[in-house]
Design an enzyme around this catalytic site. Sequence first.
Site, PDB file in Angstrom:
ATOM      1  N   LYS A 204       0.835  -1.211   0.000  1.00 46.66           N
ATOM      2  CA  LYS A 204       0.000   0.000   0.000  1.00 46.66           C
ATOM      3  C   LYS A 204       0.864   1.253   0.000  1.00 46.66           C
ATOM      4  O   LYS A 204       1.925   1.297   0.631  1.00 46.66           O
ATOM      5  CB  LYS A 204      -0.948  -0.013   1.203  1.00 46.66           C
ATOM      6  CG  LYS A 204      -2.040  -1.105   1.131  1.00 46.66           C
ATOM      7  CD  LYS A 204      -3.141  -0.760   0.135  1.00 46.66           C
ATOM      8  CE  LYS A 204      -4.069  -1.922  -0.173  1.00 46.66           C
ATOM      9  NZ  LYS A 204      -5.129  -2.114   0.790  1.00 46.66           N
ATOM     10  N   ARG A 238      -4.064  -9.993   4.771  1.00 39.97           N
ATOM     11  CA  ARG A 238      -4.265 -10.128   3.320  1.00 39.97           C
ATOM     12  C   ARG A 238      -2.991  -9.643   2.640  1.00 39.97           C
ATOM     13  O   ARG A 238      -2.650  -8.462   2.719  1.00 39.97           O
ATOM     14  CB  ARG A 238      -5.472  -9.305   2.882  1.00 39.97           C
ATOM     15  CG  ARG A 238      -5.789  -9.397   1.395  1.00 39.97           C
ATOM     16  CD  ARG A 238      -6.977  -8.507   1.031  1.00 39.97           C
ATOM     17  NE  ARG A 238      -7.306  -8.632  -0.383  1.00 39.97           N
ATOM     18  CZ  ARG A 238      -6.730  -7.934  -1.370  1.00 39.97           C
ATOM     19  NH1 ARG A 238      -5.767  -7.055  -1.080  1.00 39.97           N
ATOM     20  NH2 ARG A 238      -7.094  -8.113  -2.626  1.00 39.97           N
TER      21      ARG A 238
END
Length: 256
Positions: A204, A238
């Site tokens: 991210k 995840r």
Amino acid sequence: MGILNLTPDSFSDGGKFNDGKLALEHTEKLVRDGAEIIDIGPQSTRPNAEFLSSEEEINRIGNVISQIKKEFPEILISLDTFYAETVKFGYNEGIDIINDISGGQYDEKMFDTAAETRLPYILMHINPSYDTMHDKIKFKDITVEVNKYFSQKINELLQKGVKDIILDPGFGFGKTVEDQMKMIDEVGYLGFGKFPLLIGISRKSFIYKPLGKSPLDINEETQKLHMKVLEQGAKILRVHDVAEAKKTLVQFLQKK
């Protein structure tokens, strides 16, 4: 939870696994590295991604779900979609979990479909429309706001009869770097302690951009953050790099 993108335009692995044979090969690697859930994504949700209809998602998935189920019957499959019709297709193919980034906001039939299938449902915090998905909002108190959202949506789901709910705070979606780091620090306060918490921070931008690095070059930093959220009670990670996350998980379990 290992990520299997079937998309040509995902930000860090676009086009790598959007072929049935390659998807199976990558699934095999994820499982070998320690994944217990495979999260199948037919549509990229990175900024400026191509928008697909449910029909296009279903065409892209093809028989990948049933193939994975056949080859790896012990593995759970979650389907990353905000469309009720895609969920119905996935349910008939054998998925185990609905992973809806939209919290039921992008398809009004989603909560009803989750109730009909009786599948576990991953509820993610996100802005209320597809077009505003990545609009950065500076929240007064991000933890309080996310919990307010969770509370409202959980009540809606429970009223529909959906009881098996997993919470995802929505890292990477419409939040400032500062707010996301605050969420990392306050993961233990998210979700009221009643529902398992899924954390998706793999590759991210709130991690790699401030460091001036690429999404593929932040493993060490990511694993430190993984350890931090595990210590606060997170239940599912995840990730793209399953082997590295597995090492972190083993270290965490050894410390307990």
